[in-house]
Design a protein around this motif. Sequence first.
Motif, PDB file in Angstrom:
ATOM      1  N   HIS A 298     -11.544  -1.868   2.444  1.00  0.00           N
ATOM      2  CA  HIS A 298     -10.267  -2.050   3.147  1.00  0.00           C
ATOM      3  C   HIS A 298      -9.185  -2.471   2.163  1.00  0.00           C
ATOM      4  O   HIS A 298      -8.074  -1.911   2.163  1.00  0.00           O
ATOM      5  CB  HIS A 298     -10.411  -3.091   4.251  1.00  0.00           C
ATOM      6  CG  HIS A 298      -9.125  -3.406   4.954  1.00  0.00           C
ATOM      7  ND1 HIS A 298      -8.676  -2.711   6.051  1.00  0.00           N
ATOM      8  CD2 HIS A 298      -8.159  -4.342   4.699  1.00  0.00           C
ATOM      9  CE1 HIS A 298      -7.516  -3.200   6.454  1.00  0.00           C
ATOM     10  NE2 HIS A 298      -7.180  -4.191   5.641  1.00  0.00           N
ATOM     11  N   ASP A 299      -9.498  -3.446   1.320  1.00  0.00           N
ATOM     12  CA  ASP A 299      -8.520  -3.907   0.330  1.00  0.00           C
ATOM     13  C   ASP A 299      -8.181  -2.808  -0.671  1.00  0.00           C
ATOM     14  O   ASP A 299      -7.035  -2.704  -1.123  1.00  0.00           O
ATOM     15  CB  ASP A 299      -9.058  -5.131  -0.417  1.00  0.00           C
ATOM     16  CG  ASP A 299      -9.131  -6.371   0.464  1.00  0.00           C
ATOM     17  OD1 ASP A 299      -8.566  -6.340   1.586  1.00  0.00           O
ATOM     18  OD2 ASP A 299      -9.756  -7.359   0.053  1.00  0.00           O
ATOM     19  N   LEU A 300      -9.171  -1.993  -1.024  1.00  0.00           N
ATOM     20  CA  LEU A 300      -8.917  -0.855  -1.903  1.00  0.00           C
ATOM     21  C   LEU A 300      -7.914   0.096  -1.259  1.00  0.00           C
ATOM     22  O   LEU A 300      -6.984   0.591  -1.921  1.00  0.00           O
ATOM     23  CB  LEU A 300     -10.218  -0.125  -2.210  1.00  0.00           C
ATOM     24  CG  LEU A 300     -10.113   1.159  -3.048  1.00  0.00           C
ATOM     25  CD1 LEU A 300      -9.536   0.863  -4.430  1.00  0.00           C
ATOM     26  CD2 LEU A 300     -11.485   1.832  -3.163  1.00  0.00           C
ATOM     27  N   GLY A 301      -8.081   0.361   0.040  1.00  0.00           N
ATOM     28  CA  GLY A 301      -7.149   1.220   0.756  1.00  0.00           C
ATOM     29  C   GLY A 301      -5.742   0.638   0.780  1.00  0.00           C
ATOM     30  O   GLY A 301      -4.752   1.361   0.603  1.00  0.00           O
ATOM     31  N   VAL A 302      -5.645  -0.670   0.985  1.00  0.00           N
ATOM     32  CA  VAL A 302      -4.338  -1.337   0.959  1.00  0.00           C
ATOM     33  C   VAL A 302      -3.684  -1.157  -0.409  1.00  0.00           C
ATOM     34  O   VAL A 302      -2.494  -0.841  -0.518  1.00  0.00           O
ATOM     35  CB  VAL A 302      -4.480  -2.834   1.301  1.00  0.00           C
ATOM     36  CG1 VAL A 302      -3.187  -3.592   1.006  1.00  0.00           C
ATOM     37  CG2 VAL A 302      -4.867  -3.019   2.764  1.00  0.00           C
ATOM     38  N   GLY A 303      -4.478  -1.339  -1.470  1.00  0.00           N
ATOM     39  CA  GLY A 303      -3.954  -1.178  -2.819  1.00  0.00           C
ATOM     40  C   GLY A 303      -3.460   0.233  -3.088  1.00  0.00           C
ATOM     41  O   GLY A 303      -2.418   0.434  -3.721  1.00  0.00           O
ATOM     42  N   LEU A 304      -4.211   1.227  -2.601  1.00  0.00           N
ATOM     43  CA  LEU A 304      -3.794   2.628  -2.780  1.00  0.00           C
ATOM     44  C   LEU A 304      -2.473   2.904  -2.077  1.00  0.00           C
ATOM     45  O   LEU A 304      -1.565   3.533  -2.639  1.00  0.00           O
ATOM     46  CB  LEU A 304      -4.867   3.567  -2.238  1.00  0.00           C
ATOM     47  CG  LEU A 304      -6.090   3.813  -3.112  1.00  0.00           C
ATOM     48  CD1 LEU A 304      -7.177   4.521  -2.318  1.00  0.00           C
ATOM     49  CD2 LEU A 304      -5.724   4.621  -4.352  1.00  0.00           C
ATOM     50  N   ALA A 305      -2.346   2.450  -0.838  1.00  0.00           N
ATOM     51  CA  ALA A 305      -1.128   2.704  -0.075  1.00  0.00           C
ATOM     52  C   ALA A 305       0.081   2.021  -0.700  1.00  0.00           C
ATOM     53  O   ALA A 305       1.156   2.617  -0.838  1.00  0.00           O
ATOM     54  CB  ALA A 305      -1.308   2.246   1.369  1.00  0.00           C
ATOM     55  N   GLU A 306      -0.079   0.770  -1.096  1.00  0.00           N
ATOM     56  CA  GLU A 306       1.040   0.052  -1.698  1.00  0.00           C
ATOM     57  C   GLU A 306       1.405   0.651  -3.055  1.00  0.00           C
ATOM     58  O   GLU A 306       2.593   0.738  -3.406  1.00  0.00           O
ATOM     59  CB  GLU A 306       0.695  -1.433  -1.835  1.00  0.00           C
ATOM     60  CG  GLU A 306       0.581  -2.133  -0.483  1.00  0.00           C
ATOM     61  CD  GLU A 306       0.291  -3.612  -0.595  1.00  0.00           C
ATOM     62  OE1 GLU A 306      -0.089  -4.058  -1.705  1.00  0.00           O
ATOM     63  OE2 GLU A 306       0.442  -4.327   0.416  1.00  0.00           O
ATOM     64  N   GLY A 307       0.398   1.097  -3.813  1.00  0.00           N
ATOM     65  CA  GLY A 307       0.671   1.751  -5.081  1.00  0.00           C
ATOM     66  C   GLY A 307       1.429   3.055  -4.897  1.00  0.00           C
ATOM     67  O   GLY A 307       2.335   3.381  -5.666  1.00  0.00           O
ATOM     68  N   LEU A 308       1.058   3.816  -3.861  1.00  0.00           N
ATOM     69  CA  LEU A 308       1.745   5.075  -3.591  1.00  0.00           C
ATOM     70  C   LEU A 308       3.183   4.825  -3.149  1.00  0.00           C
ATOM     71  O   LEU A 308       4.123   5.463  -3.648  1.00  0.00           O
ATOM     72  CB  LEU A 308       0.998   5.855  -2.513  1.00  0.00           C
ATOM     73  CG  LEU A 308       1.636   7.176  -2.083  1.00  0.00           C
ATOM     74  CD1 LEU A 308       1.716   8.152  -3.249  1.00  0.00           C
ATOM     75  CD2 LEU A 308       0.862   7.803  -0.931  1.00  0.00           C
ATOM     76  N   LEU A 309       3.385   3.893  -2.219  1.00  0.00           N
ATOM     77  CA  LEU A 309       4.731   3.634  -1.712  1.00  0.00           C
ATOM     78  C   LEU A 309       5.653   3.108  -2.808  1.00  0.00           C
ATOM     79  O   LEU A 309       6.868   3.329  -2.755  1.00  0.00           O
ATOM     80  CB  LEU A 309       4.675   2.653  -0.546  1.00  0.00           C
ATOM     81  CG  LEU A 309       3.985   3.160   0.731  1.00  0.00           C
ATOM     82  CD1 LEU A 309       4.032   2.096   1.822  1.00  0.00           C
ATOM     83  CD2 LEU A 309       4.616   4.448   1.232  1.00  0.00           C
ATOM     84  N   SER A 310       5.080   2.445  -3.806  1.00  0.00           N
ATOM     85  CA  SER A 310       5.913   1.931  -4.900  1.00  0.00           C
ATOM     86  C   SER A 310       6.522   3.054  -5.737  1.00  0.00           C
ATOM     87  O   SER A 310       7.462   2.819  -6.505  1.00  0.00           O
ATOM     88  CB  SER A 310       5.089   1.002  -5.802  1.00  0.00           C
ATOM     89  OG  SER A 310       4.159   1.733  -6.588  1.00  0.00           O
ATOM     90  N   THR A 311       6.002   4.279  -5.593  1.00  0.00           N
ATOM     91  CA  THR A 311       6.547   5.426  -6.329  1.00  0.00           C
ATOM     92  C   THR A 311       7.575   6.198  -5.517  1.00  0.00           C
ATOM     93  O   THR A 311       8.207   7.118  -6.039  1.00  0.00           O
ATOM     94  CB  THR A 311       5.423   6.409  -6.726  1.00  0.00           C
ATOM     95  OG1 THR A 311       4.933   7.084  -5.548  1.00  0.00           O
ATOM     96  CG2 THR A 311       4.270   5.691  -7.402  1.00  0.00           C
ATOM     97  N   MET A 312       7.737   5.842  -4.242  1.00  0.00           N
ATOM     98  CA  MET A 312       8.622   6.576  -3.340  1.00  0.00           C
ATOM     99  C   MET A 312       9.947   5.818  -3.202  1.00  0.00           C
ATOM    100  O   MET A 312       9.942   4.625  -2.876  1.00  0.00           O
ATOM    101  CB  MET A 312       7.950   6.763  -1.979  1.00  0.00           C
ATOM    102  CG  MET A 312       6.620   7.513  -2.074  1.00  0.00           C
ATOM    103  SD  MET A 312       5.692   7.571  -0.511  1.00  0.00           S
ATOM    104  CE  MET A 312       6.765   8.645   0.470  1.00  0.00           C
TER     105      MET A 312
END
Length: 337
Positions: A298-312
């Motif tokens: 779950h935390d890995l998924g949170v990290g992926l989403a936040e990492g992606l949004l930081s590029t948008m």
Amino acid sequence: MKGIRQLADHLDISIGTVSRALNGKADVNPQTRQRVLEAAEKLGYVANQSGRSLRKGSTGVIGFMMQTGPEITAQGDTFFMSVFDGVQTVLARHDLDLVALLCSSSEDPDAYLQRTVARGFADAIILSATRRNDARFELLDRHKIPFISLGRSLTDVGQPWIDLDFEGMADAAMERLAHAGHREISVIWPHGDLNLGYLFVERCRSVLDAHGILLREENIFRAKPSESGGYAVAKEIAARPSRPSAIALVNETLVTGLYKGLEESGIRPGKDIAIVGRHSPHTQFLSPTLTGFSLSLHDLGVGLAEGLLSTMPAYQDVYASPHHRVWPMSLIEGGSG
């Protein structure tokens, strides 16, 4: 009732006012907004998403590309389901939706992604199953589509990535087995060109070499990333006149099949052969308990989403995640090795 025009006609309000009310604009009278929302729910209003996407220049969809097939997801994929939950937890804060992009194992992943990009289906992409050299990175970069990869690759276009700490896993597993006196140590390398296999096996070889132990080529087993893959390796080990005394595996789905195949062959995990692997919801039922690595998916998924949004651009002021992250795993000692 289907569209906004019918809803506006029913309420005898302009289409513009109805649209602003549905989208929560501040210039709409609260009583009017409530009236519009109640009518929309009662009459079954359905937004024209394609038209809305054209007007906004976005779809509100984040795609997560993963590979499927009978040898990969036949028994269910608890790894990705848990990761998806973490990703959607973050996306929901911004009214974004996660859509799984399921690429069959019989289809070329590059062609699949190219087709998805051509359709303009998603605003951004999360890639998984990264290969040693991965043309998908260059494709998304050429089309200026924000993306993050779950996994590293020799292909690098400056994209953010998060990868599990496979080198750290190899370090801990090989040190543990070497200090326990094992000299014939084997590893399982998942079939295909996944980069994680290279990272894990190369580090295992390096650590063992420092102990004066050779990782023999015949002790590097290639297997499909599934229960049946682990079972096939167990039968191959059992058929050998001289077998390894320990085995480490990087893919969590292999473990239960490996246990079953060894036990059927009269080889006792934890006694006749040491096993170090990765935990999954299924491994909790194994006996002896698995010595393996665990992490919060779950935390890995949170990290992926936040990492992606930081590029948008729309979300860069909200998120400032590290560009590259090696995700740690914890070793949980069990009775298997």
